[in-house]
Motif scaffolding. Structure first.
Motif, PDB file in Angstrom:
ATOM      1  N   PHE A   1     -78.946 -27.386  32.726  1.00  0.00           N
ATOM      2  CA  PHE A   1     -79.086 -27.523  31.935  1.00  0.00           C
ATOM      3  C   PHE A   1     -77.939 -26.964  30.822  1.00  0.00           C
ATOM      4  O   PHE A   1     -77.282 -25.578  31.951  1.00  0.00           O
ATOM      5  CB  PHE A   1     -80.288 -26.226  31.968  1.00  0.00           C
ATOM      6  N   SER A   2     -77.683 -26.723  29.925  1.00  0.00           N
ATOM      7  CA  SER A   2     -76.983 -26.061  29.220  1.00  0.00           C
ATOM      8  C   SER A   2     -77.283 -25.456  27.933  1.00  0.00           C
ATOM      9  O   SER A   2     -78.008 -26.044  26.830  1.00  0.00           O
ATOM     10  CB  SER A   2     -76.342 -26.707  28.822  1.00  0.00           C
TER      11      SER A   2
ATOM     12  N   LEU B   1     -73.801 -24.939  41.898  1.00  0.00           N
ATOM     13  CA  LEU B   1     -73.509 -26.040  40.952  1.00  0.00           C
ATOM     14  C   LEU B   1     -73.656 -24.980  39.776  1.00  0.00           C
ATOM     15  O   LEU B   1     -74.953 -24.344  39.354  1.00  0.00           O
ATOM     16  CB  LEU B   1     -74.428 -27.179  41.226  1.00  0.00           C
ATOM     17  N   LEU B   2     -73.028 -24.578  38.614  1.00  0.00           N
ATOM     18  CA  LEU B   2     -72.814 -23.628  38.375  1.00  0.00           C
ATOM     19  C   LEU B   2     -72.955 -25.005  36.383  1.00  0.00           C
ATOM     20  O   LEU B   2     -71.950 -25.652  36.418  1.00  0.00           O
ATOM     21  CB  LEU B   2     -72.167 -22.850  37.720  1.00  0.00           C
ATOM     22  N   PRO B   3     -73.378 -24.267  35.389  1.00  0.00           N
ATOM     23  CA  PRO B   3     -73.454 -25.365  34.496  1.00  0.00           C
ATOM     24  C   PRO B   3     -72.328 -25.046  33.930  1.00  0.00           C
ATOM     25  O   PRO B   3     -71.381 -23.680  33.896  1.00  0.00           O
ATOM     26  CB  PRO B   3     -74.408 -24.566  33.715  1.00  0.00           C
ATOM     27  N   ALA B   4     -71.418 -26.097  32.684  1.00  0.00           N
ATOM     28  CA  ALA B   4     -70.559 -25.188  31.761  1.00  0.00           C
ATOM     29  C   ALA B   4     -69.910 -24.488  31.569  1.00  0.00           C
ATOM     30  O   ALA B   4     -71.316 -24.285  30.986  1.00  0.00           O
ATOM     31  CB  ALA B   4     -70.438 -26.616  30.888  1.00  0.00           C
TER      32      ALA B   4
ATOM     33  N   GLY C   1     -67.635 -29.409  31.670  1.00  0.00           N
ATOM     34  CA  GLY C   1     -68.173 -29.864  33.000  1.00  0.00           C
ATOM     35  C   GLY C   1     -68.708 -28.589  33.848  1.00  0.00           C
ATOM     36  O   GLY C   1     -68.797 -27.862  33.684  1.00  0.00           O
ATOM     37  N   PRO C   2     -69.599 -29.701  34.048  1.00  0.00           N
ATOM     38  CA  PRO C   2     -70.469 -28.639  34.952  1.00  0.00           C
ATOM     39  C   PRO C   2     -69.368 -27.584  36.662  1.00  0.00           C
ATOM     40  O   PRO C   2     -68.013 -28.664  36.822  1.00  0.00           O
ATOM     41  CB  PRO C   2     -71.432 -28.803  36.005  1.00  0.00           C
ATOM     42  N   ILE C   3     -69.512 -27.070  37.124  1.00  0.00           N
ATOM     43  CA  ILE C   3     -68.545 -26.031  38.522  1.00  0.00           C
ATOM     44  C   ILE C   3     -68.885 -25.692  39.384  1.00  0.00           C
ATOM     45  O   ILE C   3     -70.390 -25.554  39.690  1.00  0.00           O
ATOM     46  CB  ILE C   3     -68.035 -24.765  37.554  1.00  0.00           C
ATOM     47  N   SER C   4     -68.647 -26.966  40.344  1.00  0.00           N
ATOM     48  CA  SER C   4     -69.052 -26.708  41.744  1.00  0.00           C
ATOM     49  C   SER C   4     -68.082 -25.765  42.655  1.00  0.00           C
ATOM     50  O   SER C   4     -66.663 -25.505  42.329  1.00  0.00           O
ATOM     51  CB  SER C   4     -69.459 -27.747  42.712  1.00  0.00           C
ATOM     52  N   LEU C   5     -68.918 -25.137  44.101  1.00  0.00           N
ATOM     53  CA  LEU C   5     -68.635 -24.414  43.881  1.00  0.00           C
ATOM     54  C   LEU C   5     -69.160 -23.992  45.633  1.00  0.00           C
ATOM     55  O   LEU C   5     -70.450 -24.434  46.106  1.00  0.00           O
ATOM     56  CB  LEU C   5     -68.232 -22.408  43.758  1.00  0.00           C
ATOM     57  N   VAL C   6     -68.512 -23.486  46.531  1.00  0.00           N
ATOM     58  CA  VAL C   6     -69.027 -22.980  47.867  1.00  0.00           C
ATOM     59  C   VAL C   6     -68.858 -21.965  48.431  1.00  0.00           C
ATOM     60  O   VAL C   6     -67.671 -21.360  48.211  1.00  0.00           O
ATOM     61  CB  VAL C   6     -68.225 -24.327  48.728  1.00  0.00           C
TER      62      VAL C   6
ATOM     63  N   GLN D   1     -83.304 -19.842  38.866  1.00  0.00           N
ATOM     64  CA  GLN D   1     -83.123 -19.625  40.178  1.00  0.00           C
ATOM     65  C   GLN D   1     -84.299 -21.145  40.651  1.00  0.00           C
ATOM     66  O   GLN D   1     -84.836 -21.887  39.924  1.00  0.00           O
ATOM     67  CB  GLN D   1     -84.797 -18.730  39.853  1.00  0.00           C
ATOM     68  N   GLY D   2     -83.740 -21.071  41.915  1.00  0.00           N
ATOM     69  CA  GLY D   2     -84.014 -22.735  42.341  1.00  0.00           C
ATOM     70  C   GLY D   2     -82.063 -23.704  42.717  1.00  0.00           C
ATOM     71  O   GLY D   2     -81.228 -23.001  42.725  1.00  0.00           O
ATOM     72  N   SER D   3     -82.314 -24.875  43.198  1.00  0.00           N
ATOM     73  CA  SER D   3     -81.531 -25.551  43.696  1.00  0.00           C
ATOM     74  C   SER D   3     -80.693 -26.582  42.249  1.00  0.00           C
ATOM     75  O   SER D   3     -81.687 -27.453  41.830  1.00  0.00           O
ATOM     76  CB  SER D   3     -81.819 -25.535  44.763  1.00  0.00           C
ATOM     77  N   ILE D   4     -79.702 -25.937  41.914  1.00  0.00           N
ATOM     78  CA  ILE D   4     -78.926 -26.995  40.341  1.00  0.00           C
ATOM     79  C   ILE D   4     -78.316 -27.915  41.470  1.00  0.00           C
ATOM     80  O   ILE D   4     -77.395 -27.460  41.887  1.00  0.00           O
ATOM     81  CB  ILE D   4     -77.827 -25.841  39.593  1.00  0.00           C
ATOM     82  N   PRO D   5     -78.386 -29.394  40.720  1.00  0.00           N
ATOM     83  CA  PRO D   5     -79.261 -29.709  40.223  1.00  0.00           C
ATOM     84  C   PRO D   5     -80.606 -30.134  39.941  1.00  0.00           C
ATOM     85  O   PRO D   5     -81.068 -30.983  38.986  1.00  0.00           O
ATOM     86  CB  PRO D   5     -78.499 -30.533  38.865  1.00  0.00           C
ATOM     87  N   THR D   6     -81.457 -30.056  41.292  1.00  0.00           N
ATOM     88  CA  THR D   6     -81.897 -30.915  41.805  1.00  0.00           C
ATOM     89  C   THR D   6     -83.453 -30.530  41.277  1.00  0.00           C
ATOM     90  O   THR D   6     -84.810 -31.103  40.923  1.00  0.00           O
ATOM     91  CB  THR D   6     -81.974 -31.125  43.441  1.00  0.00           C
ATOM     92  N   GLN D   7     -83.781 -29.013  41.431  1.00  0.00           N
ATOM     93  CA  GLN D   7     -84.953 -29.237  40.577  1.00  0.00           C
ATOM     94  C   GLN D   7     -84.573 -26.974  40.629  1.00  0.00           C
ATOM     95  O   GLN D   7     -84.259 -26.310  42.330  1.00  0.00           O
ATOM     96  CB  GLN D   7     -85.762 -29.156  42.026  1.00  0.00           C
TER      97      GLN D   7
END
Length: 725
Positions: A505-506, A93-96, A42-47, A537-543
């Protein structure tokens, strides 16, 4: 001498300036990860936790490079941010991503780039991700955690883990039960290594403020649990995202308390809107009116599962052991064939995996039986499908063709004629044979350029992009999610941009997709893909946009997951389709006529139904006399429907059932984890696991598939229907 001194002074000035910039960096950054054990696919969220020390406004963006050793996974450029002096948190948010190391760690190189300077943080940051050869499951628990959880609630949460319903490790093998000769068992030493499941599930504690606000954020979890205190704190945006994720195939368990707000009650009723029973109501005191005999509700929400359990029933221990055991069975979507064994033992049956393994080995007289292969028999890690190569064949440009042999022959004959008798007699006629050292290279270069032009003409030098869109529908015909599998193919080296909105996107790894239809026994290149690591490039996953450097004539598959389908559905009455209609030959023919009238003559209708034997019935509309459970003989049709020979055939193991990619897409081949479960929660990773839906061992389940081929886009509509009988 003076010049050397001047060079040393210049070098000293440059290094001094860089040292001053490094020492006076106006920002320090630390990383915070929600969980140290994220879901494997699954995707990976971080701050990014930033401390800005400059009094001026710091404007720029973060640039992150992810790598494991020498393998680079991608680069990520965040959206532009403006940070004033003080503390800031920038989520990302990073993809899997999966690594091949025992620590499940990925290294991140971070830079902060402004219009005037770039600040590189020397020490790499550590990010916990999934492992390639071990499955990691995550149970997200929503609760404020401002106090200790009740012991009954802790016990319940522990019982939701997949290990709680699994056999204890290591699993012991009774060789006499499988009639394995004693000398074979001793020689192979299959008992020397303990049999492990290679699976681990973790509980992730989430404060309501950290709970997902987008459906894609929920892809980080296999099961979501909301306690009574968590439900009271959730806002509408959280509940909307959770609802859409459950509809797309997730599992949720809600534990409402004694009092519930209006928004929360509406959320609970929406989760069970497909149920024929009466909705949940509040009494005069604002409490949900549960009956004493029915304090737990099971419901199918779209493609997902919902359990509404009165938390007071847990606290008072008023549920029976059978009711408690049914909860993980329902949420983990165990196969119907496991039900009888599970009701007795309260865990799934591992004997099926062992029986299938030894049955296959017996066909080769245990020739390939060894300690390594035996250790894989109970592995629940990801197993690629061998039919995936046909997807590339289906999406390749229709105009693409290899240079004909006769053209190559003419070019070679012409080249030999020019450098042989042609050059000899022509230079001899003009008495300038001494210049052959010039004419020979010139002719070779011209012929090479001509061959390149010819190959470029046949192989299409322009950028090609074709998409397979998979639109999933519930029993009422409402869309629950959309998956786009896109093929990039170009005749020249260039960078291709893919724009993504509200999706994940993956890139897919071709080496895990199988060899396709006709070239399965051909050698396969085991090296990594030639396409470089993508740049986000941009804000994942919105745009955001994804850039990939494409080599010449190298296909690349990408997957984009959208919980909210992007394209409009055709005007077709999906809600009118019933189980009675699918179960009748005459009505299926009428349905086939309706499909072709609406989607065109090239549209193909397929119908799948589970059976008690575990082999699904397939009703392909393009066969005159379809045989139940037989392979689909569709040579000459789309590659997605062409049967593919099993890799076990190389070892002399024959199988009567040769599935196609469409079979694996809808009813996953029953190996590994899919011998236990019928479906996994949405993940959006670089494989097709979460696209399978039908439980082939449940006769109540039906799947209607409409395949519509096109020039630039092929579309698959899948409607999932569960009979009440």
């Amino acid at each position: 001498m003076n010049w050397k001194v001047l060079q040393l002074i210049l070098i000293h000035c440059v290094f001094s300036a860089q040292l001053v910039i490094a020492q006076s960096a106006p920002i320090t950054v630390d990383i915070y990860q929600t969980t140290q054990f994220p879901k494997g696919n699954g995707p990976i969220s971080l701050v990014w936790q930033c401390s800005v020390s400059t009094p001026d406004l710091l404007e720029g963006h973060f640039l992150v490079s992810a790598y494991d050793g020498l393998e680079k996974y991608g680069e990520f450029q965040s959206h532009d941010v403006a940070l004033h002096s003080g503390f800031h948190e920038v989520p990302m948010l990073l993809p899997a991503m999966k690594v091949d190391n025992p620590y499940s760690e990925l290294k991140l190189r971070l830079s902060f780039v402004t219009s005037n300077a770039r600040y590189d943080f020397k020490d790499p940051y550590t990010l916990k991700v999934g492992r390639k050869y071990q499955r990691t499951l995550a149970v997200g628990i929503c609760d404020p955690f401002d106090g200790t959880l009740l012991p009954e609630l802790k016990t319940f949460l522990d019982q939701l883990k997949f290990e709680a319903i699994s056999p204890k490790e290591p699993v012991q093998i009774n060789f006499q039960q499988y009639e394995i000769p004693a000398h074979i068992a001793r020689q192979s030493a299959i008992g020397s290594e303990p049999l492990k499941l290679r699976l681990k599930s973790y509980s992730v504690h989430l404060h309501p403020e950290e709970y997902p606000q987008l459906p894609v954020d929920c892809h980080q979890y296999d099961i979501l649990v909301i306690t009574a205190r968590g439900l009271e704190t959730l806002e509408s945006r959280h509940m909307k995202a959770i609802l859409q994720w459950v509809r797309s195939g997730g599992s949720i368990c809600v534990l409402p308390g004694e009092s519930t707000g209006r928004n929360q009650l509406e959320f609970l009723n929406t989760l069970r809107e497909s149920e024929a029973g009466s909705p949940l109501l509040q009494n005069s005191e604002g409490q949900i009116d549960f009956s004493e005999t029915n304090q737990i509700l099971f419901a199918r929400t779209g493609w997902g599962r919902t359990i509404i359990l009165r938390q007071q029933a847990l606290e008072k221990k008023s549920l029976t052991s059978e009711e408690l055991a049914r909860i993980p069975f329902f949420l983990w979507k165990l196969r119907h064939s496991q039900q009888d064994y599970y009701e007795k033992q309260h865990r799934w049956d591992e004997q099926k995996l062992l029986q299938d393994y030894f049955k296959k080995e017996k066909q080769t007289n245990y020739h390939f039986l060894n300690a390594y292969t035996a250790s894989e028999m109970l592995s629940l890690a990801y197993q690629p499908i061998y039919t995936g190569g046909t997807l590339i064949s289906d999406l390749m440009p229709a105009e693409l063709q290899i240079v004909p042999t006769w053209v190559i022959g003419i070019i070679l004959l012409g080249y030999v004629a020019m450098i042989g008798p042609g050059e000899y007699y022509l230079l001899g006629y003009f008495k300038i044979r001494r210049f052959t050292w010039i004419t020979f290279p010139a002719i070779s270069i011209c012929v090479a350029l001509f061959a390149f032009v010819i190959s470029d003409y046949f192989m299409q030098a322009s950028h090609e992009r074709k998409t397979l869109s998979i639109v999933d529908l519930d029993s009422q015909g409402l869309p629950v999610r959309e998956n786009e599998i896109e093929l990039l193919f170009t005749g020249s080296y260039q960078t291709i941009e893919t724009r993504v909105k509200s999706g994940l996107f993956s890139p897919l790894n071709q080496t895990e997709l199988g060899r396709g239809v006709y070239n399965y026994n051909a050698p396969q290149n085991s090296t990594p893909a030639m396409v470089g690591a993508p740049f986000y490039q941009g804000s994942i996953p919105t745009q955001y946009s994804v850039y990939q450097r494409m080599p010449q004539w190298t296909p690349q598959l990408n997957r984009i997951v959208n919980n909210y389908p992007q394209q409009e559905l055709p005007d077709f009455d999906w809600a009118s389709i019933t189980v009675d209609q699918l179960n009748s030959d005459n009505r299926r023919e009428k349905l086939k006529t309706q499909v072709k009238q609406k989607f065109g003559e090239n549209a193909i209708l397929l119908i799948y139904q589970g059976t008690k034997t575990g082999k699904p019935k397939r009703f392909p509309s393009f066969q005159s006399n379809p045989r139940v459970g037989s392979p689909m003989q569709t040579r000459g049709n789309t590659p997605l429907l062409n049967p593919v020979q099993s890799p076990d055939a190389r070892y002399g193991i024959q199988s009567q059932d040769q599935p196609c990619f469409m079979d694996d897409l809808c009813v996953r081949q029953q190996t590994g984890l899919f011998q236990i479960v019928s479906q996994t929660s949405p993940a959006g990773g670089s494989n097709f696991e979460d696209l399978s839906i039908l439980d082939s061992s449940d006769p109540r389940q039906w799947l209607l598939v409409v395949y519509v081929p096109g020039n630039e886009r092929d579309t698959i509509y899948r409607q999932f229907i569960v009979s009440d009988i």
